[in-house]
Design a protein around this motif. Sequence first.
Motif, mmCIF file in Angstrom:
data_model
loop_
_atom_site.group_PDB
_atom_site.id
_atom_site.type_symbol
_atom_site.label_atom_id
_atom_site.label_comp_id
_atom_site.label_asym_id
_atom_site.label_seq_id
_atom_site.Cartn_x
_atom_site.Cartn_y
_atom_site.Cartn_z
ATOM 1 N N GLY A 1 6.943 -1.279 5.758
ATOM 2 C CA GLY A 1 6.335 -0.665 4.587
ATOM 3 C C GLY A 1 4.976 -1.160 4.184
ATOM 4 N N GLN B 1 -0.311 -8.772 0.675
ATOM 5 C CA GLN B 1 1.055 -8.654 0.168
ATOM 6 C C GLN B 1 1.106 -9.046 -1.306
ATOM 7 N N ASP C 1 6.804 -10.489 -3.501
ATOM 8 C CA ASP C 1 7.511 -9.469 -2.729
ATOM 9 C C ASP C 1 8.063 -10.075 -1.438
ATOM 10 N N ASN D 1 10.033 -8.315 4.184
ATOM 11 C CA ASN D 1 10.754 -7.134 4.654
ATOM 12 C C ASN D 1 10.773 -6.079 3.552
ATOM 13 N N GLY D 2 10.663 -4.838 3.932
ATOM 14 C CA GLY D 2 10.679 -3.753 2.967
ATOM 15 C C GLY D 2 10.827 -2.425 3.684
ATOM 16 N N SER D 3 10.688 -1.346 2.943
ATOM 17 C CA SER D 3 10.807 -0.030 3.555
ATOM 18 C C SER D 3 9.625 0.835 3.133
ATOM 19 N N ARG E 1 6.416 1.538 -1.456
ATOM 20 C CA ARG E 1 7.206 0.541 -0.738
ATOM 21 C C ARG E 1 8.319 0.086 -1.661
ATOM 22 N N ASP E 2 9.557 0.407 -1.282
ATOM 23 C CA ASP E 2 10.717 0.114 -2.112
ATOM 24 C C ASP E 2 10.548 0.772 -3.495
ATOM 25 N N ARG F 1 14.085 5.148 -4.470
ATOM 26 C CA ARG F 1 13.669 5.248 -3.080
ATOM 27 C C ARG F 1 13.182 6.665 -2.811
#
Length: 638
Positions: free
Chosen positions: A95, A113, A117, A120-122, A142-143, A179
Amino acid sequence: MRRCFAILAGLAVTALPISAAAQEWHDFAGDKAARRYLPLDQIDASNVGTLKVAWQRPALSPELAARDSSLRATGYFKSTPLMIDGRLYAQNAIGLIEAFDPGTGATIWTQEQFAGDPLNGSGMRGIAYVKVGGAGRLLAVRDNWLYAVDMAGHILRDFGESGRVDLSRAMQPRADTYRWAGSPQICGTVVALGATLSDYPTRKEDVVGVVQAFDIVTGKPRWTFSPVPTAGDAMTKTWENDSWRYTGAANVWAPMSSDETLGLLYLPTASPTNDMYGGHRPGDNVYSDSLVALKCDSGTVSWHYQFIHHDLWDLDLNSAPMLVDIPGAGKPVRAVVQLTKWGQPFVFERATGKPIWDIAERPVPQATTPGERTSPTQPFPAKPPPYDIQSSLPENLIDFTPELRRQGLAFTRDYIVGPLYTPPPIEGENGKLGGIQTTSGGSSWAGGAFDPATGMLFVPSITRTILASIVPGDPAKTDFRYHRGRRNPILGPQGLPITKPPYGRVTAIDLKAGDIRWVVANAAGPRDHPALKGLDLPELGVFSFGMPLLTKSLLFVALSDQAAYVGRTPDGKIPTGEWFDDNLRAYDKATGKVVASLKLPAGATGGIMGYMYRGKQYIVVPTGGLKKPAAWVAVALP
């Protein structure tokens, strides 16, 4: 109609015209109109057969992998890059936005970043680009957060709360997380976002899929739109028994589009809670399953059209409305085209919502489920015709040989078959396991591609047959009288599809006349199946959602891998895996003939894009698979 351009905080806010980006890719689907058109023709029919993989970039760069060995890239990698001022930008597998070289795929930078945070993320299917006061910025989800970064990867601290906006607040009080898998949509001075919600709710009171819009300069909230109408909205009358007060979903999980000249944002909404039983929400349930045009500056409804009344089939609108100018004898017709899961295109004037061709309300099958009340009619356009199979009636069932025909008819005896809009039955009722439906195919979230010179629309689609049923709710677990039971892909006799081919296809639709020009299968499919031995068959196609890209010279379609085929048969297997071929095909736009085919390292899992860089035309495909690494793959001439 007021234009959505303004001067805010002393800064000029502009949207780059597509003409200035003719050799680049500034929006998720090529432009804000979601046309997936690239006006380049260096790669043409004379040389496309020589295409080679120019570079390959992993979805998780070596630099990030070295920072944390526990990071993993899912095989379903859906991130489409943007090409802006000689650089590519995209969210990686965790992400974070990255910039990389368009000629080599080498890393230029990874975004700063946000403090605190996790690494790892989506991410999402795409990011958004906009210029503010002459300076570009990138917006990405992101998230739970919407971030703004500059073109060097630095967080813009004057946006939102020190560089980001909390998107979960609009989901409260029914949920505290957010999401989305779509792509932020810019329209004038706002950026709009939808939401992804669960298809498996357990309560009638559910999260509403609120659409949010924020100021592109400050990140401050500008408006929200609830596709389940709220008090004061006349559409609450379509949610009888005050069911609008507690019903959820109807969310916009797919990409959007926008016309900044008209100042309109176009939303494809989804089905309401519970998407296969609606006894607790009587009525048509507007704005669910609708195309909704909102005024960008205020979020108020300009016009809307509902495609499915009281949805019981999970027939979400799953692709961005395509804004097209249809050539004609006089001025081009400014239209919007909505593609669907059931293979039916709808075409409207995009300023007013008036149908280009008549749409008739026709009687449809009615539910017998206790407590259910289906709509007596559904809309059917006069033109264009459907581009895929819409029913499981006998005329659409397998018939390669008399014996396979007999087996196919015998196979269906344990199921309910019927026309479009046959309600899902109660599992086990009258000895039937469920209903066989073909309305979980059609076109995918990638939509189609439009040629502005000819008025031709090209649509990849699949005929995916599913077993659908509802089951009584367990009072200890749910307050639904009935809820989703089975919704699984189903194959027919000897493991072949139950319907006639093609199982995946590409259709060319002439939007000037509203007619289909040609239809071709998207791959060889199961021609080598033992039951078909000795038959002289054409290509049969595969259940692969094609990712289209149209250029001045060719139509490209990249077939998706098993990682993108998320459905499984009742035994838990992903069907027909051996039929996928991971190919990027180039089609002649006039005939549908495959001019050339290039096997990629894996199948496409995201929207494809293209650009010109240092005199060379590139096409980039996000790829991945169940057992294949996720990556961006770029192809070009040698």
